[in-house]
Design a protein around this motif. Sequence first.
Motif, short mmCIF file in Angstrom:
data_model
loop_
_atom_site.label_atom_id
_atom_site.label_comp_id
_atom_site.label_asym_id
_atom_site.label_seq_id
_atom_site.Cartn_x
_atom_site.Cartn_y
_atom_site.Cartn_z
N VAL A 175 -24.27 20.75 -4.87
CA VAL A 175 -22.81 20.58 -4.86
C VAL A 175 -22.06 21.90 -4.85
N LEU A 176 -22.62 22.94 -5.43
CA LEU A 176 -21.84 24.15 -5.66
C LEU A 176 -21.31 24.80 -4.37
N PRO A 177 -22.12 24.96 -3.33
CA PRO A 177 -21.53 25.51 -2.10
C PRO A 177 -20.51 24.58 -1.47
N ILE A 178 -20.72 23.27 -1.64
CA ILE A 178 -19.78 22.30 -1.07
C ILE A 178 -18.44 22.37 -1.78
N ILE A 179 -18.47 22.35 -3.11
CA ILE A 179 -17.21 22.37 -3.84
C ILE A 179 -16.55 23.73 -3.75
N GLY A 180 -17.35 24.79 -3.60
CA GLY A 180 -16.77 26.10 -3.38
C GLY A 180 -16.00 26.17 -2.08
N PHE A 181 -16.56 25.57 -1.03
CA PHE A 181 -15.87 25.53 0.27
C PHE A 181 -14.59 24.71 0.18
N ILE A 182 -14.66 23.55 -0.47
CA ILE A 182 -13.47 22.70 -0.61
C ILE A 182 -12.39 23.43 -1.39
N TYR A 480 -13.03 34.92 -1.34
CA TYR A 480 -14.42 34.44 -1.40
C TYR A 480 -14.88 34.16 -2.83
N ARG A 481 -13.97 34.23 -3.79
CA ARG A 481 -14.38 34.19 -5.20
C ARG A 481 -15.13 32.90 -5.54
N HIS A 482 -14.52 31.76 -5.23
CA HIS A 482 -15.17 30.51 -5.63
C HIS A 482 -16.47 30.30 -4.86
N THR A 483 -16.47 30.64 -3.58
CA THR A 483 -17.69 30.45 -2.78
C THR A 483 -18.84 31.30 -3.32
N LEU A 484 -18.58 32.56 -3.64
CA LEU A 484 -19.65 33.44 -4.12
C LEU A 484 -20.02 33.17 -5.57
N LEU A 485 -19.04 32.75 -6.38
CA LEU A 485 -19.38 32.31 -7.73
C LEU A 485 -20.25 31.07 -7.67
N ALA A 486 -19.88 30.14 -6.78
CA ALA A 486 -20.68 28.92 -6.62
C ALA A 486 -22.07 29.24 -6.08
N PHE A 487 -22.16 30.23 -5.18
CA PHE A 487 -23.47 30.64 -4.65
C PHE A 487 -24.36 31.18 -5.77
N SER A 488 -23.80 32.04 -6.60
CA SER A 488 -24.58 32.60 -7.71
C SER A 488 -25.03 31.50 -8.66
#
Length: 561
Positions: A175-182, A480-488
Amino acid sequence: MAETQDGIEAKRPSVAESIKTSRKGSVSEKPIDLDDLLINELGQFGWFQARMICLISIPMIMSAFMSEYIFSAAAIPHRCIIPECGETSENAIYDDYRISAAMPNGTRCERFVPLASNGSLNYCPDYMFDQNETQECDEFVYERDNSVVYDFDLGCQDGLRVLVGTLNSVGTLLVLPIIGFISDRWGRRVALILSVFNLGLVGFIRAFSVNYPMYLALHLLQTTVGAGTYSSAYIFATELVGPKYRVVTSATCSSMFAVGQVILGLVAWLVQPWRYMIMALHIPCFIIITYYWFLSESVRWLLSKKMYEKARVVLEKVARINKKQISEKSMHSLMNPPPSPPASEAKGNGLIKTIIKSRVLFRRVCTTPIWWITTTFVYYGLSINSTTLIGTNMYLNFILTCAIEIPGFFTAVLILDRIGRKATLSGGFFLSAAFNIAFVFVPQALTTLRLILFLLGKFGISIVFTSLYLFTSELYPTQYRHTLLAFSSMIGRVGSITAPLTPLLADNYWHGIPNSMFGAMGLISGILVLTQPETLGTKMPDTLDEAEAIGKPESKIQRST
């Protein structure tokens, strides 16, 4: 700002008129960003921020409810049913010692091979069974019925039973990359409300599972579509406050998750039937739908998307509630940022190309996931291995293990703004590693000392958890904060997926393997933290250029005189 509010009002045009002016330049000599506005005019933490964080705390608490599988799929003591002695699934009693002759000592999955079948509950002698040969059980009797283990007859299928914990982590990883993108595409508010709604809906449906595969599938679906609740709420909260209060906000977010776990334990203790427990936890999630109408969107996100009119409306609301005033000069500068050089915007490149071209960003993307793997591995590993150290009540065990995290979270508050993010995060890793390694060499007879060392190890990793979200957020630009935080965080789920295996290593090989692994990984991550720049006293970066400049003099916050 020597002018009085009355004087300012008398000679300045309206905010709306100022914003209608051309966006080709700025009336101020130095560009003003949101942090400048929060520090010098709006207030870094006022009534508006307090109200919003109170609202966001509720979803954070609810995000802990996905861990209810700890109780709904809890192991139950069980043994074989002995039909040769008159036992059936209706009349069998778990602790009936009259049939002890049929079972080897210390086993729950095997029984002696029967030699006769004419016994009864009151007549079950040794000679009816071959005491030298065993066979697997055909049916089971359980100590209690409050678990899917009883409802779906999972006796002696521990591998299948603990699969739900693995799927919980897998779903969170998905879910994390998905919700980061949203979140980065459609806003923090949409991501938060969607996550909590999915969490409640799928969780409620799961209470009506008719078999274990359905229970597993729905749990995977629930985490895949709802596990972004915490990260969405966290980003929302940290983007709302000024630099001075990011640490307190981060600790509050972590504490709300711990409070949610404590509430989970209490609800599970009070509402024993597992289906009713799941419903009691998830029905309140639907209240969050109302947030769409009274939860303001993140100003920082609106500005990053150049939605200036919507950002202006929210900023004026903040000023009104905080009883502050925004000058036209500041508002106009914020709404009319100077054009960025083509390189700073990566010439329209996507995220992957931007990371590859930026050596600074590339090093951070390679480093932060390792911190997250270590943190989740140690954090969840200690939680899983703690049940044998504290009493026998699994509900109380869970509550105490979660409650002890809160002092660790707020210890981070006391030191993050004093000694810096790097020292706190690295020190937390080293502290946890030291106590875990010491725990390995303490004799098992010294139970009190072992318990103290164990809890201190959990205390250290709790400091890391609070610092980790904050430090990672401050290293990446808004875009890119949420996307990269979600990636980590997504990569970090490798730690939580493997953590449930550590008790098996202790049981089958050596009791010190789990804590030795926790200590070794803590040392490695503590050293890696020291390779990154300090973010204390810097502006939260909005652009790639600002993120790359962290650690340089120009990244420091300039306060007005």
